[in-house]
Design an enzyme around this catalytic site. Structure first.
Site, PDB file in Angstrom:
ATOM      1  N   LYS A  18       1.458  -1.459   0.153  1.00 47.58           N
ATOM      2  CA  LYS A  18      -0.058   0.228   0.126  1.00 47.58           C
ATOM      3  C   LYS A  18       0.770   0.972   0.138  1.00 47.58           C
ATOM      4  O   LYS A  18       0.895   2.673  -0.537  1.00 47.58           O
ATOM      5  CB  LYS A  18      -0.828  -0.438   1.222  1.00 47.58           C
ATOM      6  CG  LYS A  18      -2.129  -1.327   1.199  1.00 47.58           C
ATOM      7  CD  LYS A  18      -3.198  -0.574   0.163  1.00 47.58           C
ATOM      8  CE  LYS A  18      -4.145  -1.199   0.598  1.00 47.58           C
ATOM      9  NZ  LYS A  18      -5.564  -1.137  -0.509  1.00 47.58           N
ATOM     10  N   SER A 270       0.508 -10.457  -0.699  1.00 45.77           N
ATOM     11  CA  SER A 270       0.268  -8.418  -0.806  1.00 45.77           C
ATOM     12  C   SER A 270       0.896  -7.638   0.482  1.00 45.77           C
ATOM     13  O   SER A 270       1.382  -6.462   1.091  1.00 45.77           O
ATOM     14  CB  SER A 270      -1.148  -7.885  -0.835  1.00 45.77           C
ATOM     15  OG  SER A 270      -2.091  -8.910  -0.439  1.00 45.77           O
TER      16      SER A 270
END
Length: 370
Positions: A18, A270
């Site tokens: 992110k 992720s």
């Protein structure tokens, strides 16, 4: 029979991919916008990405997080200098509050996935993967709000359209999966999954358009499959990965999509910001399911020496007792009986089969918790 390459975004400076999109977005703000500060809504990973990026540019950041956000993510965000507001039962409620707060305080809202500049930042994951392995056949990407897969799939298809892109939803948050095959946005009524980073209820129509254009297939994995992948990555790869981050590996392990031998498959991990208590539960359940622990409930005659005879049986079976509870007061028991709940460390299926046989041979009534 395949080469599987993992992209460990769980090792990023904030523990997830992110930070890429957040940094890209904040770097492009005007001086006036930077002076006013930024705000974001996040279950945790986007929060830390925004907080880190804001600190890098010397600007203030406010993050609205759902009230049930794991403590690790809350403290991690505060440690990066952001003000944290806990509000709402899920991401969507936190998002609605953050949007209102942004207007009231004239802050720039940094959306976690529905922003072209943020999406472009996330797409750099694909650029790095293809730069390192330029003949990938398949890339497997987790889907929450769809920002990561939108950016990555767009980059992949522009560089090499032959690479197949597979998206992975948690079955407890299937909005994008259902929308992909219906070719229209279908929001979920509620979400429930251990993969809190991809537990998104509502579909972004703009991201769905990207996904319909660039993604070949979307599959789902359930919490049991995600947990198995987390444990596999911890034991075999020595990597701590959160539920959303392990979804791609879960899809490969469970063969959720078609592939043939000798393919090169890339999987994105992720994020790695998993709550320690959740990790503990996953490890304990995983040990039971892999036959390395067994939990038995055994009825004994409550008299001196009964427990010693039982423990001698386990000693002779070479099973290590790691937890034991003795109950003689349960109303379900006959007078003069006791119930023993015992956790054993075992050596696999055959070892557990032998223990059951010894208990039956000795005449002990028992049940097994799985």
């Amino acid at each position: 029979g395949n080469d599987v390459y993992i992209k460990p975004e769980n090792l990023q400076i904030t523990g997830s991919f992110k930070v890429r999109g957040a940094y890209n977005k904040i770097s492009k703000l005007s001086n006036e916008e930077k002076e006013r500060g930024v705000i974001a809504a996040s279950a945790g990973n986007h929060a830390q990405g925004v907080a880190y990026s804001a600190r890098s540019f010397g600007i203030s950041a406010t993050i609205v997080m759902p009230e049930a956000t794991p403590l690790l993510k809350v403290t991690g965000t505060k440690a990066l200098g952001a003000e944290v507001i806990l509000h709402g039962d899920n991401y969507d409620e936190a998002y609605a509050y953050a949007k209102t707060y942004a207007k009231e305080h004239e802050l720039t809202f940094i959306h976690p996935f529905e922003d072209e500049v943020v999406i472009a930042g996330q797409g750099t994951v694909a650029l790095e993967m293809i730069d390192e392995i330029n003949d990938l056949d398949i890339v497997v990407i987790p889907i929450g709000g769809g920002g990561l897969i939108s950016g990555m799939s767009s980059a992949i298809k522009q560089i090499d359209p032959k690479i197949k892109v597979i998206g992975v939803n948690a079955s407890g948050a299937p909005a994008m999966y259902e929308s992909f095959y219906a070719k229209k946005a279908i929001n979920s009524k509620s979400v429930r999954t251990i993969a809190d980073g991809i537990a998104v209820r509502d579909v972004s129509e703009s991201n769905l358009a990207h996904i319909l254009e660039c993604v070949d297939e979307v599959v789902t994995v359930d919490d049991e499959e995600i947990a198995a992948a987390i444990l596999f990555l911890l034991e075999r790869q020595k990597l701590v990965v959160e539920g959303g981050g392990a979804a791609s590996v879960a899809a490969i392990m469970q063969q959720k999509f078609a592939f043939t031998k000798d393919m090169k498959i890339g999987a994105v991990l992720s994020g790695g910001n998993i709550d320690v208590q959740m990790l503990s539960v996953i490890i304990e359940k995983g040990l039971i399911k892999s036959h390395r622990k067994m939990k038995l409930v055994i009825t004994l005659i409550d008299k001196p020496g009964s427990l010693m005879r039982l423990t001698d049986l386990f000693k002779n079976a070479n099973a290590n007792i790691i937890q034991i509870d003795y109950d003689r007061f349960s109303t379900k028991l006959s007078y003069g009986d006791a119930q023993i709940t015992i956790m054993l460390e075992t050596k696999g299926v055959e070892h557990q089969k032998m223990i059951r046989g010894l208990l039956e041979e000795a005449g002990y009534p028992f049940t097994e918790e799985v």
